[in-house]
Scaffold this active site. Structure first.
Site, PDB file in Angstrom:
ATOM      1  N   LYS A   1     -10.076  13.215   6.092  1.00 44.80           N
ATOM      2  CA  LYS A   1      -8.854  12.477   6.409  1.00 44.80           C
ATOM      3  C   LYS A   1      -7.718  12.919   5.487  1.00 44.80           C
ATOM      4  CE  LYS A   1      -6.950   7.785   5.872  1.00 44.80           C
ATOM      5  NZ  LYS A   1      -7.280   6.420   5.395  1.00 44.80           N
TER       6      LYS A   1
ATOM      7  N   LYS B   1       2.288  -2.396   4.574  1.00 43.48           N
ATOM      8  CA  LYS B   1       1.548  -2.880   3.406  1.00 43.48           C
ATOM      9  C   LYS B   1       2.514  -3.557   2.432  1.00 43.48           C
ATOM     10  CE  LYS B   1      -1.727   1.051   3.223  1.00 43.48           C
ATOM     11  NZ  LYS B   1      -3.019   0.361   3.336  1.00 43.48           N
TER      12      LYS B   1
ATOM     13  N   ASP C   1      -2.050  -0.050  10.381  1.00 40.35           N
ATOM     14  CA  ASP C   1      -2.556   0.301   9.058  1.00 40.35           C
ATOM     15  C   ASP C   1      -4.015   0.761   9.117  1.00 40.35           C
ATOM     16  OD1 ASP C   1      -2.426   0.707   6.334  1.00 40.35           O
ATOM     17  OD2 ASP C   1      -2.856  -1.384   5.818  1.00 40.35           O
TER      18      ASP C   1
ATOM     19  N   GLU D   1      -4.971   3.517  10.553  1.00 44.09           N
ATOM     20  CA  GLU D   1      -4.604   4.789  11.174  1.00 44.09           C
ATOM     21  C   GLU D   1      -5.588   5.914  10.872  1.00 44.09           C
ATOM     22  OE1 GLU D   1      -4.093   5.750   7.243  1.00 44.09           O
ATOM     23  OE2 GLU D   1      -3.535   3.878   8.209  1.00 44.09           O
TER      24      GLU D   1
ATOM     25  N   ARG E   1      -8.806   6.123  10.990  1.00 45.34           N
ATOM     26  CA  ARG E   1      -9.850   6.327  12.004  1.00 45.34           C
ATOM     27  C   ARG E   1      -9.277   6.941  13.283  1.00 45.34           C
ATOM     28  NH1 ARG E   1     -11.336   0.155  11.621  1.00 45.34           N
ATOM     29  NH2 ARG E   1     -10.474   0.660   9.576  1.00 45.34           N
TER      30      ARG E   1
END
Length: 461
Positions: A229, A241, A311, A313, A315
């Site tokens: 990632k 966030k 948030d 994101e 995956r």
């Protein structure tokens, strides 16, 4: 400083390593003056404790380091690295460690401890002491491990202003160039939107364009595919966030950094594998065209995904990357990501939780974790939670409102895209919150050495 051992032919002083129960015997063996000195200074043999032994002229003749109790060694790996850091400059030879595994841990810890991140200010020099590689230990292997780890740390520690998608690509290309690997990069609005729609959807809001990168190395052997990632910064998108949640988000590309460090180890050691590394690189930021809650994406694999949290994101970009990986059969598929806070709640920052259903891979990985001094912990692909990630309106939900098992449900989401019987997923933290022996505060690799040491058994090398 670079991780390296002292020349074996160099004139060296001896670092005597002793556990508490052996202090008296060691003092007697070294002579009455040394025994008196150790007693006068209160040396007990505690882990990392060190005493310099003076010669008749006042120079340092040798040193004694504590190895601690078995319980202390279980509680703190690389404890001897602290002792080595307290030695005067020059070459040192270990004595007193009977087990090759103990010698290897001491040597690796000493190599890892010299790391300094000096990009933005002059780094203080690490201790000038260098160990001679102990007998029975593969020096080249440990140096390769340390160099790969240093690459990972440098990438994670670099702030997003200097480590966006383009800069991560430059590092990726440079790594490939050092080892003669081939690189393919897919970028551009049309190509990404058509070929990697979830990578595009997450990264499109940033002026720093998203991309997905592939590296290939090796002409023969089993195919090992690594997917990391590469979210270079994560604001959370429209599900923004809070500020304290963003403070460490430069490390959200820790999965990419770790697979790149592992790739460097593999290529430097010349392992007999075909290596494929895939990294989707994006920023998750806010703008008028940002991904929105309740959007439904059609992935590269054809699965539809309802976005219930922008948030979550990581995956999404990994889903497309794993789908691409799965289009070519491989012998082992590994994904690494700083994916969920739930994993940190479960095991803390020092353990690398992983998921795998193959008993042989699990056994090899657990043995590799011990050999590489790289602790891991297996969590389950719990099939009973599969229904949780199915929202009804689409095939999958990227952030189910289940309220439990956040790391497991994320792993189950990724497994839908991996669709491979020999799949391992790591949900790592990528950060050391407080300084520890061999691990300065900041970016850190997790799981890479465990994988490296387990690969021979996993792939029949």
């Amino acid at each position: 400083m670079t991780p390296e051992f002292a020349d074996a032919s160099a004139e060296a002083r001896v670092l005597h390593v002793v556990s508490p129960e052996g202090v008296e015997g060691l003092g007697a063996a070294l002579g009455p003056e040394a025994a008196a000195w150790l007693a006068a200074t209160g040396f007990k043999g505690d882990m990392g404790e060190v005493r310099l032994l003076p010669g008749a002229d006042g120079s340092v003749l040798a040193a004694v380091a504590g190895f601690g109790t078995a319980k202390a060694r279980r509680r703190q790996r690389f404890g001897l690295a602290r002792a080595v850091a307290g030695l005067p400059a020059g070459a040192w030879r270990l004595a007193g460690l009977e087990a090759v595994a103990d010698r290897a841990e001491a040597a690796l810890g000493a190599l890892l401890a010299v790391y300094r991140f000096g990009r933005y200010r002059a780094a203080k020099d690490a201790a000038g002491a260098r160990l001679i590689c102990p007998e029975g230990v593969d020096a080249g292997r440990l140096v390769a491990m340390a160099r790969g780890e240093f690459l990972t740390r440098d990438l994670i520690n670099t702030p997003a202003q200097d480590m966006g998608p383009a800069e991560l690509e430059a590092e990726f290309v440079a790594l490939a160039g050092r080892h003669g690997a081939a690189v393919t990069v897919v970028r551009g609005e049309d190509l990404l939107e058509q070929g990697f729609p979830m990578v595009h959807a997450v990264g499109r809001a940033s002026p720093r364009a998203p991309r997905i990168m592939e590296m290939r190395w090796g002409a023969a052997g089993p195919l090992l595919t690594l997917v990391g990632k590469g979210v270079c910064f994560d604001t959370g998108g429209l599900n923004l966030k809070p500020s304290n949640g963003m403070n460490l988000m430069k490390k959200d590309m820790g999965g990419a950094a770790t697979v790149m460090g592992l790739a460097q180890m593999i290529m430097e050691l010349g392992l007999p594998v075909r290596l494929r590394v895939i990294v989707p690189a994006v920023e998750n930021v806010v703008s008028g065209n940002a991904l929105k809650p309740k959007d439904i994406l059609t992935s590269r694999k054809g699965l539809t995904v309802e976005v219930n949290d922008t948030d979550a994101e990581g995956r999404l970009v990994l889903g497309d990357a794993l789908a691409w990986a799965g289009e070519e059969p491989c012998d082992l598929l590994v994904s690494m990501a700083t994916l969920t806070g739930a994993a940190r709640v479960a095991v803390g920052p020092d353990l690398a939780p992983y998921y795998c259903d193959d008993a042989g891979i699990v056994a090899a990985l657990e043995a590799g974790a011990v050999a590489g001094c790289d602790p891991v912990w297996r969590l389950p692909f719990h099939d009973a939670y599969e229904s949780v990630i199915e929202p009804g309106i689409a095939d999958l939900d990227n952030a189910p409102g289940f309220g439990f098992a956040g790391s497991i449900t994320a792993a189950l989401f990724l497994r839908r895209f991996a669709d491979h019987p020999r799949y391992v997923h790591f949900d790592i933290y990528g950060h050391t919150p407080t300084e520890a022996p061999g691990r300065p505060k900041g970016g850190v690799g997790q799981g890479a050495r465990a994988l490296l040491c387990g690969l021979p058994a996993m792939l029949g090398l």
